[in-house]
Design a protein around this motif. Structure first.
Motif, PDB file in Angstrom:
ATOM      1  N   LEU A 121       0.868  -1.159  -0.093  1.00  0.00           N
ATOM      2  CA  LEU A 121       0.168  -0.126  -0.056  1.00  0.00           C
ATOM      3  C   LEU A 121       0.795   1.338  -0.019  1.00  0.00           C
ATOM      4  O   LEU A 121       0.388   2.206  -0.427  1.00  0.00           O
ATOM      5  CB  LEU A 121      -0.963   0.247   1.352  1.00  0.00           C
ATOM      6  N   SER A 122       2.013   1.392   0.515  1.00  0.00           N
ATOM      7  CA  SER A 122       3.012   2.372   0.585  1.00  0.00           C
ATOM      8  C   SER A 122       3.740   2.625  -0.786  1.00  0.00           C
ATOM      9  O   SER A 122       4.612   3.527  -0.749  1.00  0.00           O
ATOM     10  CB  SER A 122       3.750   2.239   1.780  1.00  0.00           C
ATOM     11  N   GLN A 123       3.358   1.676  -1.651  1.00  0.00           N
ATOM     12  CA  GLN A 123       4.118   2.033  -2.965  1.00  0.00           C
ATOM     13  C   GLN A 123       3.343   2.024  -4.054  1.00  0.00           C
ATOM     14  O   GLN A 123       2.822   0.908  -4.355  1.00  0.00           O
ATOM     15  CB  GLN A 123       5.485   1.069  -3.324  1.00  0.00           C
ATOM     16  N   TRP A 124       3.028   3.021  -4.854  1.00  0.00           N
ATOM     17  CA  TRP A 124       2.190   2.843  -5.907  1.00  0.00           C
ATOM     18  C   TRP A 124       2.845   3.015  -7.262  1.00  0.00           C
ATOM     19  O   TRP A 124       3.840   3.615  -7.327  1.00  0.00           O
ATOM     20  CB  TRP A 124       0.975   4.080  -5.696  1.00  0.00           C
ATOM     21  N   ILE A 125       2.109   2.449  -8.372  1.00  0.00           N
ATOM     22  CA  ILE A 125       2.841   2.623  -9.795  1.00  0.00           C
ATOM     23  C   ILE A 125       1.426   3.244 -10.363  1.00  0.00           C
ATOM     24  O   ILE A 125       0.520   2.559 -10.283  1.00  0.00           O
ATOM     25  CB  ILE A 125       3.183   1.372 -10.456  1.00  0.00           C
ATOM     26  N   ILE A 126       1.668   4.358 -10.825  1.00  0.00           N
ATOM     27  CA  ILE A 126       0.803   5.116 -11.606  1.00  0.00           C
ATOM     28  C   ILE A 126       1.061   5.213 -13.016  1.00  0.00           C
ATOM     29  O   ILE A 126       2.218   5.462 -13.504  1.00  0.00           O
ATOM     30  CB  ILE A 126       0.494   6.593 -11.012  1.00  0.00           C
ATOM     31  N   HIS A 127       0.011   4.878 -13.834  1.00  0.00           N
ATOM     32  CA  HIS A 127       0.448   4.993 -15.527  1.00  0.00           C
ATOM     33  C   HIS A 127      -0.234   6.240 -15.906  1.00  0.00           C
ATOM     34  O   HIS A 127      -1.530   6.485 -15.436  1.00  0.00           O
ATOM     35  CB  HIS A 127      -0.307   3.683 -16.255  1.00  0.00           C
ATOM     36  N   MET A 128       0.463   7.166 -16.523  1.00  0.00           N
ATOM     37  CA  MET A 128      -0.285   8.599 -17.118  1.00  0.00           C
ATOM     38  C   MET A 128       0.172   8.789 -18.724  1.00  0.00           C
ATOM     39  O   MET A 128       1.414   8.594 -18.770  1.00  0.00           O
ATOM     40  CB  MET A 128       0.518   9.265 -15.955  1.00  0.00           C
ATOM     41  N   LYS A 165       6.265   6.558  -3.469  1.00  0.00           N
ATOM     42  CA  LYS A 165       6.602   6.043  -2.199  1.00  0.00           C
ATOM     43  C   LYS A 165       6.030   6.894  -1.085  1.00  0.00           C
ATOM     44  O   LYS A 165       6.538   7.875  -1.063  1.00  0.00           O
ATOM     45  CB  LYS A 165       8.139   5.670  -2.210  1.00  0.00           C
ATOM     46  N   PHE A 166       5.394   6.134  -0.087  1.00  0.00           N
ATOM     47  CA  PHE A 166       4.861   7.194   0.999  1.00  0.00           C
ATOM     48  C   PHE A 166       5.497   6.538   2.225  1.00  0.00           C
ATOM     49  O   PHE A 166       5.551   5.375   2.428  1.00  0.00           O
ATOM     50  CB  PHE A 166       3.292   6.720   1.078  1.00  0.00           C
ATOM     51  N   ARG A 167       5.777   7.340   3.024  1.00  0.00           N
ATOM     52  CA  ARG A 167       6.457   7.125   4.409  1.00  0.00           C
ATOM     53  C   ARG A 167       5.462   7.011   5.531  1.00  0.00           C
ATOM     54  O   ARG A 167       4.307   7.470   5.304  1.00  0.00           O
ATOM     55  CB  ARG A 167       7.504   8.154   4.777  1.00  0.00           C
ATOM     56  N   ASN A 168       5.820   6.366   6.580  1.00  0.00           N
ATOM     57  CA  ASN A 168       4.482   6.023   7.558  1.00  0.00           C
ATOM     58  C   ASN A 168       4.194   7.565   8.322  1.00  0.00           C
ATOM     59  O   ASN A 168       3.184   7.713   8.939  1.00  0.00           O
ATOM     60  CB  ASN A 168       5.213   5.318   8.649  1.00  0.00           C
ATOM     61  N   LYS A 169       4.678   8.799   7.819  1.00  0.00           N
ATOM     62  CA  LYS A 169       4.183   9.834   8.363  1.00  0.00           C
ATOM     63  C   LYS A 169       3.225  10.584   7.307  1.00  0.00           C
ATOM     64  O   LYS A 169       2.826  11.762   7.444  1.00  0.00           O
ATOM     65  CB  LYS A 169       5.149  10.738   8.709  1.00  0.00           C
ATOM     66  N   TYR A 170       2.850   9.874   6.069  1.00  0.00           N
ATOM     67  CA  TYR A 170       2.172  10.736   5.370  1.00  0.00           C
ATOM     68  C   TYR A 170       0.721  11.017   5.859  1.00  0.00           C
ATOM     69  O   TYR A 170       0.327   9.861   6.699  1.00  0.00           O
ATOM     70  CB  TYR A 170       2.109   9.675   4.108  1.00  0.00           C
ATOM     71  N   PRO A 171       0.181  11.958   5.537  1.00  0.00           N
ATOM     72  CA  PRO A 171       0.221  13.040   4.751  1.00  0.00           C
ATOM     73  C   PRO A 171       1.139  13.975   4.861  1.00  0.00           C
ATOM     74  O   PRO A 171       1.324  15.082   4.387  1.00  0.00           O
ATOM     75  CB  PRO A 171      -1.187  13.479   4.371  1.00  0.00           C
ATOM     76  N   PHE A 172       1.850  14.024   6.365  1.00  0.00           N
ATOM     77  CA  PHE A 172       2.499  15.077   6.855  1.00  0.00           C
ATOM     78  C   PHE A 172       4.022  15.036   6.029  1.00  0.00           C
ATOM     79  O   PHE A 172       4.533  16.127   6.019  1.00  0.00           O
ATOM     80  CB  PHE A 172       2.396  15.159   8.127  1.00  0.00           C
ATOM     81  N   ASP A 173       4.513  14.044   5.763  1.00  0.00           N
ATOM     82  CA  ASP A 173       5.462  13.894   4.725  1.00  0.00           C
ATOM     83  C   ASP A 173       5.210  13.616   3.564  1.00  0.00           C
ATOM     84  O   ASP A 173       4.306  12.868   3.245  1.00  0.00           O
ATOM     85  CB  ASP A 173       6.407  12.726   5.250  1.00  0.00           C
ATOM     86  N   SER A 174       5.695  14.478   2.295  1.00  0.00           N
ATOM     87  CA  SER A 174       5.388  14.001   1.019  1.00  0.00           C
ATOM     88  C   SER A 174       5.812  12.642   0.440  1.00  0.00           C
ATOM     89  O   SER A 174       6.805  12.346   0.786  1.00  0.00           O
ATOM     90  CB  SER A 174       5.974  15.429   0.350  1.00  0.00           C
ATOM     91  N   PRO A 175       5.143  12.411  -0.414  1.00  0.00           N
ATOM     92  CA  PRO A 175       5.731  11.023  -1.043  1.00  0.00           C
ATOM     93  C   PRO A 175       6.749  11.482  -2.007  1.00  0.00           C
ATOM     94  O   PRO A 175       6.941  12.571  -2.435  1.00  0.00           O
ATOM     95  CB  PRO A 175       4.348  10.649  -2.052  1.00  0.00           C
ATOM     96  N   GLU A 176       7.744  10.239  -2.176  1.00  0.00           N
ATOM     97  CA  GLU A 176       8.740  10.551  -3.105  1.00  0.00           C
ATOM     98  C   GLU A 176       8.276   9.821  -4.349  1.00  0.00           C
ATOM     99  O   GLU A 176       7.417   8.876  -4.548  1.00  0.00           O
ATOM    100  CB  GLU A 176       9.786   9.672  -2.949  1.00  0.00           C
ATOM    101  N   VAL A 177       8.198  10.836  -5.487  1.00  0.00           N
ATOM    102  CA  VAL A 177       7.621  10.443  -6.718  1.00  0.00           C
ATOM    103  C   VAL A 177       9.011  10.407  -7.810  1.00  0.00           C
ATOM    104  O   VAL A 177       9.481  11.369  -8.041  1.00  0.00           O
ATOM    105  CB  VAL A 177       6.480  11.567  -7.239  1.00  0.00           C
ATOM    106  N   THR A 178       8.717   9.199  -8.495  1.00  0.00           N
ATOM    107  CA  THR A 178       9.972   9.278  -9.410  1.00  0.00           C
ATOM    108  C   THR A 178       9.260   8.652 -10.880  1.00  0.00           C
ATOM    109  O   THR A 178       8.431   7.786 -10.920  1.00  0.00           O
ATOM    110  CB  THR A 178      10.800   8.231  -9.117  1.00  0.00           C
TER     111      THR A 178
END
Length: 101
Positions: free
Chosen positions: A37-44, A62-75
């Protein structure tokens, strides 16, 4: 089954919303999210009327356990990494535009 953390509950809610009513040209890889659940693959798909029209992108969130207070890493992943001043050649997105730079 263990109860979900507040972060996981928020991710689950946002994931369901995104899957039910995705923006045009956006899909979620449900199989991958089902594994983690903490790692999503999005097709766009590239937006119409831009130089990215007709190009398919994959992004990894990639979402850390402090989400939504920490931004996800998007690559950007896979073969199509856009040529853009705020995207590095390895797919990482430069966020300096959000700071004093």
């Amino acid at each position: 089954m263990a109860s979900m953390s507040p972060s996981e509950l928020r991710l689950q809610k946002e994931l369901m919303s995104l899957m039910k009513k995705p923006p045009l040209g956006v899909t979620v890889d449900a199989e991958e999210v089902g594994k983690n659940l903490s790692q999503w693959i999005i097709h766009m798909d590239g937006a119409q009327g831009t130089l990215y029209k007709g190009v398919h992108f994959q992004l990894q969130f990639k979402f850390r356990n402090k989400y939504p207070f920490d931004s996800p890493e998007v690559t950007f992943i896979a073969a199509n990494i856009p040529v853009h001043p705020h995207v590095y050649s390895n797919g990482h997105i430069c966020l300096s535009i959000l700071t004093k730079d």
